[in-house]
Design a protein around this motif. Structure first.
Motif, mmCIF file in Angstrom:
data_model
loop_
_atom_site.group_PDB
_atom_site.id
_atom_site.type_symbol
_atom_site.label_atom_id
_atom_site.label_comp_id
_atom_site.label_asym_id
_atom_site.label_seq_id
_atom_site.Cartn_x
_atom_site.Cartn_y
_atom_site.Cartn_z
ATOM 1 N N THR A 96 0.814 -1.218 0.000
ATOM 2 C CA THR A 96 0.000 0.000 0.000
ATOM 3 C C THR A 96 0.851 1.272 0.000
ATOM 4 O OG1 THR A 96 -0.145 -0.082 2.414
ATOM 5 C CG2 THR A 96 -1.938 -1.108 1.181
ATOM 6 N N ALA A 97 2.166 1.106 0.108
ATOM 7 C CA ALA A 97 3.034 2.283 0.059
ATOM 8 C C ALA A 97 2.825 2.974 -1.280
ATOM 9 C CB ALA A 97 4.486 1.870 0.217
ATOM 10 N N LYS A 98 2.525 4.266 -1.220
ATOM 11 C CA LYS A 98 2.219 4.944 -2.490
ATOM 12 C C LYS A 98 3.488 5.095 -3.325
ATOM 13 C CE LYS A 98 2.457 9.760 -0.862
ATOM 14 N NZ LYS A 98 3.476 10.298 -1.732
ATOM 15 N N PRO A 99 3.319 5.068 -4.655
ATOM 16 C CA PRO A 99 4.490 5.209 -5.532
ATOM 17 C C PRO A 99 5.226 6.510 -5.217
ATOM 18 C CG PRO A 99 2.540 4.645 -6.805
ATOM 19 C CD PRO A 99 2.074 4.949 -5.409
ATOM 20 N N VAL A 100 6.534 6.428 -5.194
ATOM 21 C CA VAL A 100 7.319 7.621 -4.878
ATOM 22 C C VAL A 100 8.281 7.896 -6.033
ATOM 23 C CG1 VAL A 100 9.052 6.296 -3.590
ATOM 24 C CG2 VAL A 100 8.808 8.724 -3.139
ATOM 25 N N ILE A 101 8.316 9.126 -6.471
ATOM 26 C CA ILE A 101 9.223 9.514 -7.552
ATOM 27 C C ILE A 101 10.374 10.312 -6.952
ATOM 28 C CG2 ILE A 101 9.478 10.926 -9.628
ATOM 29 C CD1 ILE A 101 6.680 10.125 -10.436
ATOM 30 N N ALA A 160 17.167 2.366 -5.394
ATOM 31 C CA ALA A 160 16.016 1.777 -6.089
ATOM 32 C C ALA A 160 15.870 0.293 -5.746
ATOM 33 C CB ALA A 160 16.167 1.966 -7.600
ATOM 34 N N ALA A 161 16.992 -0.430 -5.755
ATOM 35 C CA ALA A 161 16.959 -1.866 -5.447
ATOM 36 C C ALA A 161 16.499 -2.090 -4.006
ATOM 37 C CB ALA A 161 18.333 -2.478 -5.667
ATOM 38 N N HIS A 162 17.019 -1.286 -3.089
ATOM 39 C CA HIS A 162 16.688 -1.428 -1.662
ATOM 40 C C HIS A 162 15.206 -1.182 -1.389
ATOM 41 C CE1 HIS A 162 17.623 -1.366 2.671
ATOM 42 N NE2 HIS A 162 16.723 -0.404 2.748
ATOM 43 N N LEU A 163 14.639 -0.225 -2.106
ATOM 44 C CA LEU A 163 13.254 0.180 -1.843
ATOM 45 C C LEU A 163 12.246 -0.437 -2.812
ATOM 46 C CD1 LEU A 163 13.943 3.951 -1.099
ATOM 47 C CD2 LEU A 163 13.357 2.184 0.559
ATOM 48 N N GLY A 164 12.729 -1.286 -3.737
ATOM 49 C CA GLY A 164 11.816 -1.922 -4.689
ATOM 50 C C GLY A 164 11.248 -0.976 -5.727
ATOM 51 N N LEU A 165 12.049 0.015 -6.111
ATOM 52 C CA LEU A 165 11.620 0.991 -7.111
ATOM 53 C C LEU A 165 12.278 0.718 -8.455
ATOM 54 C CD1 LEU A 165 12.073 4.234 -4.933
ATOM 55 C CD2 LEU A 165 10.003 2.853 -5.183
ATOM 56 N N SER A 166 11.711 1.276 -9.505
ATOM 57 C CA SER A 166 12.360 1.229 -10.814
ATOM 58 C C SER A 166 13.522 2.218 -10.798
ATOM 59 C CB SER A 166 11.369 1.605 -11.923
ATOM 60 O OG SER A 166 10.324 0.665 -11.999
ATOM 61 N N ALA A 175 5.859 3.823 -13.972
ATOM 62 C CA ALA A 175 6.489 3.014 -12.914
ATOM 63 C C ALA A 175 5.486 2.803 -11.776
ATOM 64 C CB ALA A 175 7.740 3.717 -12.399
ATOM 65 N N GLU A 176 4.979 1.578 -11.652
ATOM 66 C CA GLU A 176 3.889 1.304 -10.709
ATOM 67 C C GLU A 176 4.253 1.562 -9.254
ATOM 68 O OE1 GLU A 176 2.219 -2.533 -11.314
ATOM 69 O OE2 GLU A 176 1.676 -2.145 -13.400
ATOM 70 N N ASN A 177 5.436 1.127 -8.840
ATOM 71 C CA ASN A 177 5.830 1.289 -7.442
ATOM 72 C C ASN A 177 6.567 2.598 -7.178
ATOM 73 O OD1 ASN A 177 4.801 -1.209 -6.758
ATOM 74 N ND2 ASN A 177 6.699 -2.271 -7.218
ATOM 75 N N GLY A 178 6.905 3.298 -8.258
ATOM 76 C CA GLY A 178 7.731 4.494 -8.121
ATOM 77 C C GLY A 178 9.073 4.262 -8.793
#
Length: 231
Positions: free
Chosen positions: A8-13, A32-38, A130-133
């Motif tokens: 549920t964490a909102k996507p973060v740019i 990005a890798a640590h937080l699961g972001l693109s 980018a769905e997760n951010g």
């Protein structure tokens, strides 16, 4: 409820800007890798279009010639931080775009407004999808490409520290020559009329001169997590 917190964490740019040799790419990929972001390396996109121009014999001393073909190459960026990819017209150019020839010409190509408009459009569409951010690194992300980014970070370091890092990356290169080249490129990128290298007014500046890469990563991860938590 903790198990349900992550999805549920909102996507973060996150926009990370700064000159070469500040640890920008290594930091951005790791965060990005640590937080699961693109992850998007915008510099690679400018290198890719420069490589295409060099390969196709475009006169890079002629901005009009560069502008005329800016829309031709198809540039595709893979945004997995563990294995980012870049292709031009289906060709893997991850290696070729790092040559000295491309490096020496990328500022001239990047300064052409039509090139910046084309690449900026690509960058915005990737960020929007980018769905997760996403962590986007470059020189004008916080100021021009993604001015509404949730978090903007500007990495800096002394010219000496940056030159030492770049020389370490480019094995066997002369530190003094590298420092001169970095300063020259900074001047070119900071003084160009279209989207110059600049720190956004609302960016957090992080001086990496005295920090290890791990410390820089930890600092940025903390900033992102605080932003996500609404602090």
């Amino acid at each position: 409820m903790e198990n349900g917190a992550a999805p549920t964490a909102k996507p973060v740019i996150v926009a990370i800007d700064g000159p070469s040799g500040t640890g920008k790419s290594s930091t951005s990929k790791a965060v990005a890798a640590h937080l699961g972001l693109s992850y998007l390396d915008t510099g690679a996109q400018y290198r890719a279009i420069t490589w295409w121009m060099v390969t196709n014999g475009i006169d890079l001393d002629d901005p009009t010639a560069i502008a005329a073909v800016a829309g031709k190459p198809e540039i595709v960026s893979g945004t997995d931080p563990a294995a980012p990819t870049i292709t031009v017209d289906g060709v893997d150019v991850a290696g070729p775009i790092r040559t000295q020839e491309v490096t020496s010409k990328v500022s001239a190509v990047s300064a052409v407004p039509e090139v910046r408009a084309r690449i900026t459009e690509l960058q915005r569409s990737l960020a929007a999808g980018a769905e997760n951010g996403i962590v986007v690194e470059g020189r004008d992300i916080g100021t021009t490409v993604l001015p509404d980014a949730d978090l903007k970070i500007f990495l800096t370091a002394s010219p000496e520290a940056r030159a030492a890092r770049r020389s370490g990356e480019l094995k066997g290169t002369d530190v003094h020559a590298t420092r001169e080249a970095l300063i020259k490129r900074d001047a070119a990128d900071s003084s160009r009329k279209t989207s110059p290298l600049a720190k956004a007014d609302d960016a957090v500046e992080v001086d990496t001169t005295e920090l290890t890469l791990a410390q820089v990563i930890e600092c940025v991860v903390t900033l992102v997590e605080e932003k996500r938590a609404g602090k």
